[in-house]
Design a protein around this motif. Structure first.
Motif, PDB file in Angstrom:
ATOM      1  N   ALA A   1       0.845  -1.196   0.000  1.00 55.88           N
ATOM      2  CA  ALA A   1       0.000   0.000   0.000  1.00 55.88           C
ATOM      3  C   ALA A   1       0.882   1.248   0.000  1.00 55.88           C
ATOM      4  N   THR A   2       0.296   2.361  -0.443  1.00 61.29           N
ATOM      5  CA  THR A   2       1.011   3.633  -0.474  1.00 61.29           C
ATOM      6  C   THR A   2       0.210   4.677   0.295  1.00 61.29           C
ATOM      7  N   PHE A   3       0.846   5.271   1.311  1.00 58.04           N
ATOM      8  CA  PHE A   3       0.226   6.331   2.099  1.00 58.04           C
ATOM      9  C   PHE A   3       0.924   7.636   1.740  1.00 58.04           C
ATOM     10  N   GLU A   4       0.275   8.464   0.937  1.00 52.91           N
ATOM     11  CA  GLU A   4       0.906   9.692   0.475  1.00 52.91           C
ATOM     12  C   GLU A   4       0.800  10.810   1.500  1.00 52.91           C
ATOM     13  N   SER A   5      -0.022  10.662   2.499  1.00 48.33           N
ATOM     14  CA  SER A   5      -0.131  11.636   3.581  1.00 48.33           C
ATOM     15  C   SER A   5      -0.048  10.881   4.904  1.00 48.33           C
ATOM     16  N   ASP A   6      -0.480  11.507   5.974  1.00 46.80           N
ATOM     17  CA  ASP A   6      -0.355  10.884   7.285  1.00 46.80           C
ATOM     18  C   ASP A   6      -1.154   9.586   7.362  1.00 46.80           C
ATOM     19  N   ALA A   7      -0.519   8.582   7.974  1.00 48.77           N
ATOM     20  CA  ALA A   7      -1.189   7.305   8.239  1.00 48.77           C
ATOM     21  C   ALA A   7      -1.244   7.138   9.754  1.00 48.77           C
ATOM     22  N   ARG A   8      -2.428   7.153  10.311  1.00 54.77           N
ATOM     23  CA  ARG A   8      -2.581   7.138  11.757  1.00 54.77           C
ATOM     24  C   ARG A   8      -3.257   5.848  12.214  1.00 54.77           C
ATOM     25  N   PHE A   9      -2.495   5.067  12.972  1.00 47.72           N
ATOM     26  CA  PHE A   9      -3.004   3.822  13.552  1.00 47.72           C
ATOM     27  C   PHE A   9      -2.873   3.869  15.074  1.00 47.72           C
ATOM     28  N   SER A  10      -2.861   5.068  15.633  1.00 52.00           N
ATOM     29  CA  SER A  10      -2.662   5.215  17.075  1.00 52.00           C
ATOM     30  C   SER A  10      -3.728   4.448  17.852  1.00 52.00           C
ATOM     31  N   SER A  11      -3.269   3.693  18.848  1.00 55.94           N
ATOM     32  CA  SER A  11      -4.140   2.916  19.751  1.00 55.94           C
ATOM     33  C   SER A  11      -4.936   1.840  19.029  1.00 55.94           C
ATOM     34  N   ALA A  12      -4.558   1.540  17.796  1.00 52.63           N
ATOM     35  CA  ALA A  12      -5.243   0.452  17.087  1.00 52.63           C
ATOM     36  C   ALA A  12      -4.860  -0.886  17.709  1.00 52.63           C
ATOM     37  N   THR A  13      -5.745  -1.868  17.532  1.00 55.93           N
ATOM     38  CA  THR A  13      -5.494  -3.210  18.056  1.00 55.93           C
ATOM     39  C   THR A  13      -5.550  -4.206  16.912  1.00 55.93           C
ATOM     40  N   PHE A  14      -4.418  -4.931  16.731  1.00 62.62           N
ATOM     41  CA  PHE A  14      -4.341  -5.961  15.699  1.00 62.62           C
ATOM     42  C   PHE A  14      -4.315  -7.309  16.415  1.00 62.62           C
ATOM     43  N   LYS A  15      -5.451  -8.012  16.415  1.00 65.99           N
ATOM     44  CA  LYS A  15      -5.537  -9.267  17.149  1.00 65.99           C
ATOM     45  C   LYS A  15      -4.960 -10.435  16.380  1.00 65.99           C
TER      46      LYS A  15
ATOM     47  N   VAL B   1       5.109  -1.566   2.154  1.00 70.69           N
ATOM     48  CA  VAL B   1       4.249  -0.381   2.195  1.00 70.69           C
ATOM     49  C   VAL B   1       5.116   0.873   2.117  1.00 70.69           C
ATOM     50  N   THR B   2       4.595   1.895   1.433  1.00 70.58           N
ATOM     51  CA  THR B   2       5.276   3.179   1.353  1.00 70.58           C
ATOM     52  C   THR B   2       4.472   4.224   2.105  1.00 70.58           C
ATOM     53  N   PHE B   3       5.093   4.788   3.148  1.00 72.26           N
ATOM     54  CA  PHE B   3       4.468   5.863   3.910  1.00 72.26           C
ATOM     55  C   PHE B   3       5.139   7.171   3.495  1.00 72.26           C
ATOM     56  N   GLU B   4       4.482   7.945   2.652  1.00 76.29           N
ATOM     57  CA  GLU B   4       5.077   9.178   2.153  1.00 76.29           C
ATOM     58  C   GLU B   4       5.126  10.255   3.235  1.00 76.29           C
ATOM     59  N   SER B   5       4.220  10.212   4.170  1.00 75.18           N
ATOM     60  CA  SER B   5       4.173  11.193   5.244  1.00 75.18           C
ATOM     61  C   SER B   5       4.253  10.458   6.570  1.00 75.18           C
ATOM     62  N   ARG B   6       3.832  11.096   7.620  1.00 77.85           N
ATOM     63  CA  ARG B   6       3.997  10.524   8.954  1.00 77.85           C
ATOM     64  C   ARG B   6       3.144   9.267   9.141  1.00 77.85           C
TER      65      ARG B   6
END
Length: 641
Positions: A150-164, A172-177
């Motif tokens: 996947a490509t994230f051209e701006s902020d990618a926010r997964f704060s406090s997410a839960t991956f069970k 993956v490409t994170f272009e921004s934060r």
């Protein structure tokens, strides 16, 4: 938002029951209707979907999606020319996806808002493109989450997410934060070959199983402060171009940083390595900060770095630190078992047998390892091998006499050659010198050039503090059967005693005489020079005053008894006469030399001497053998094993 409170948007309220559930369905109402997408009639649903075109924005906050319903929505947004789903702003906060969420290869041209969403099936975002914000904060992924390529051209926010289950972000490409603060990965987290072009935030994240960042690239800062890695933390061949912050993190399993490259500082301050048995080999163009960290088991650290700081670092088991290029600050480190700091003479070797690439250290001065401080360390279990100690601070080190030095451990030396720009001229003999003595001598009034005053952290250490340091290092060298090296530290100890302000003047005078005559029994040339000067003075004095003018005449007298019998003779010898006339002749020189040489070996020459000559010979027989003995002692101290 509490489930008992109504949402902030106009909601469907399907199934609301004042007695049981006063809120009902929380899905936002579809424009023009009073129901959410999940509760529209089939006719209204078809009309809504037919009216959508690729690239439209959607708002289905709080809606519950079955897999067929989501598929129908995405098909309505699929571009018939490319077959790719195109969305504008996608507001799916607090939505629930009961089946698989099939967003693979989708393009989010606006904000993708999935905050607090629940994915009960697989979350499939592989090869998706997020052109604006991607918000997955506090989302729950109950099954696998696939974001591969996947490509994230701006902020990618997964704060406090839960991956069970497994979270897959490979390539993956994170272009921004990229923000994953406080995220919880209960399954494996796969970020292999991911590219973070801005700061990657994983602070306080929890990885309950394997966390794989192999070959990931962090082009700016990487923030893993206070993160917890309960399984393997795999950063093999990862590249950190900005500062990597792991301060306060906990590695309960293996910390796999083999072949990792840090082009800036690597910050592991106050980090806990519970069971890590190997850390590295890795290369760091900046500073590796391990101050305040704790290692719970036997470990080997393999670093090629410009600087390593281990202030108050704690090792509770045996450890080996093998380094290249590094300047090491080990002040107040604590270890209960043997610990070795060694310089790797050859490049560090990876597990596959290849050598660790050191290209980021191309501008470094050299692969030698320099220790700059051991203050506050209990050196009873410390081994140093092939390290440079020329700038090391030793005052305050405990059990320094038990320190083991292996290989070629080098110290600073005293300034060489004679300093003529003062009177009297000063000449320092080459010897091993501590950095603190350099600083102390350079800070004294009228200091001789050549002593280094720029010793960082030397402080006010003076002769009173340095004498026991030299004494302990002398014992360490003696225990290591390195007597010539121990002699240098004995010299330093005596020098500090001579300059210390806590000894009586008489003792200082005695030490000064000992230093002047033979360099504390370690400078054979000085003792021999004094011996030669003393012999020359003795010869001159004997020729001038000590040898008699002529050999005294002997007179024999006796009386013959009248009746016969034994005759008794009395032999008298004239007193030696003081010399007159020419006293400095070859004959008198030969006699004076004979007297002097016999005096050196504490023998009487048997020459006829005047009264003055007798006292000159007595003085010579007392002083010159002492000077000869000091010269022999100095030679022995330099060559004995």
């Amino acid at each position: 938002m509490s489930t008992s409170e109504p949402p902030r948007w106009p909601h469907c309220a399907h199934g609301a029951d004042p007695a049981a559930d006063s809120v009902g369905c929380r899905g936002i109402q579809v424009p023009g209707h009073t129901a959410c997408l999940a509760h529209l009639t089939s006719t209204d649903l078809d009309a809504y979907l037919t009216g959508l075109t690729p690239g439209d924005s959607i708002d289905h906050r709080g809606t519950t999606f079955t897999e067929p319903l989501l598929l129908a929505l995405l098909n309505a947004l699929r571009d018939p020319a490319t077959g790719i789903v195109r969305l504008g702003n996608a507001a799916c906060n607090w939505a629930t996806f009961e089946g698989d969420a099939l967003f693979g290869s989708a393009t989010f041209e606006g904000d993708a808002l999935f905050g607090a969403a629940t994915f009960e099936g697989g979350a499939l975002f592989g090869a998706a493109t997020f052109k604006s914000r991607a918000q997955f904060g506090s989302a729950t992924f109950k099954s696998g989450a696939w974001f591969g390529s996947a490509t994230f051209e701006s902020d990618a926010r997964f704060s406090s997410a839960t991956f069970k289950n497994r979270a897959q972000f490979e390539s993956v490409t994170f272009e921004s934060r990229a923000q994953f603060e406080s995220a919880t990965f209960e399954g494996g987290a796969w970020f292999g070959s991911a590219s973070f072009k801005s700061t990657a935030w994983f602070g306080r994240a929890t990885f309950k199983r394997i966390a794989r960042f192999e070959k990931a690239t962090f082009r700016k800062g990487a923030q893993f402060a206070s993160a917890t890695f309960e399984g393997i933390a795999g950063f093999v061949s990862a590249t950190f171009k900005g500062r990597a912050m792991f301060g306060g993190a906990t590695f309960e399993g293996r910390a796999a940083f083999e072949s990792a490259t840090f082009e800036d500082d690597a910050w592991f301050k106050s980090t806990t390595f519970a069971t890590a048995d190997r850390f590295g080999p890795l290369v760091c163009a900046g500073r590796i900060m391990l101050s305040g960290s704790a290692f719970g088991g036997p470990v080997t650290l393999l670093f090629a770095a410009r600087r390593l700081e281990c202030r108050r670092t704690f090792w509770s088991a045996t450890a080996e630190i093998r380094l290249r290029y590094a300047t090491v600050d080990f002040a107040h480190a604590v270890f209960e078992y043997p610990l070795t700091i060694a310089s790797a003479l050859d490049p560090l070797v990876l597990t596959d047998g290849s050598e660790l690439a050191e290209t980021v250290l191309a501008g470094a001065p050299g692969p030698d390892v320099r220790v700059v401080s051991l203050r506050g360390v209990d050196a009873a279990h410390l081994v140093l091998a092939d390290v440079d100690l020329s700038g090391c601070l030793f005052t305050g080190t405990v059990h320094l006499d038990q320190l083991r030095l292996e290989g070629a451990c080098t110290f600073d030396t005293a300034p060489s050659s004679v300093r003529w720009r003062r009177w009297p001229p000063v000449r320092f003999t080459d010897r091993r010198v501590l950095a603190e003595e350099h600083h102390w001598r350079a800070s004294q009034p009228g200091a001789v050039q050549g002593w280094n005053v720029a010793v960082l952290g030397a402080g006010r250490a003076g002769p009173l503090q340095l004498a026991p340091v030299y004494r302990a290092l002398r014992k360490a060298f003696e225990d290591g059967k390195h007597e010539p090296g121990a002699a240098d530290f004995y010299y330093g100890e005596m020098e500090m005693r001579r300059h210390a302000g806590d000894i009586p003047r008489s003792e200082r005078g005695l030490l000064t005489a000992y230093w002047a005559l033979s360099g504390y029994g370690l400078r054979a040339s000085r003792a021999l020079a004094w011996l030669g000067a003393g012999m020359l003075v003795t010869i001159v004095l004997l020729m001038a005053f000590g040898l008699a003018q002529d050999t005294p005449n002997q007179t024999a007298t006796g009386t013959v008894p009248a009746g016969g019998g034994k005759v008794t003779f009395e032999i008298d010898k004239d007193d030696p006469q003081n010399p007159t006339g020419d006293r400095f002749t070859g004959e008198r020189f030969e006699k004076a030399l004979n007297v002097t040489l016999n005096s050196v070996v504490f023998r009487s020459s048997g020459q006829d001497l005047t009264t003055a000559g007798t006292y000159i010979e007595m003085t010579s027989r007392l002083t010159e053998p002492v000077l000869l003995g000091l010269a022999v002692l100095a030679v022995r101290n330099r060559v004995k094993r």
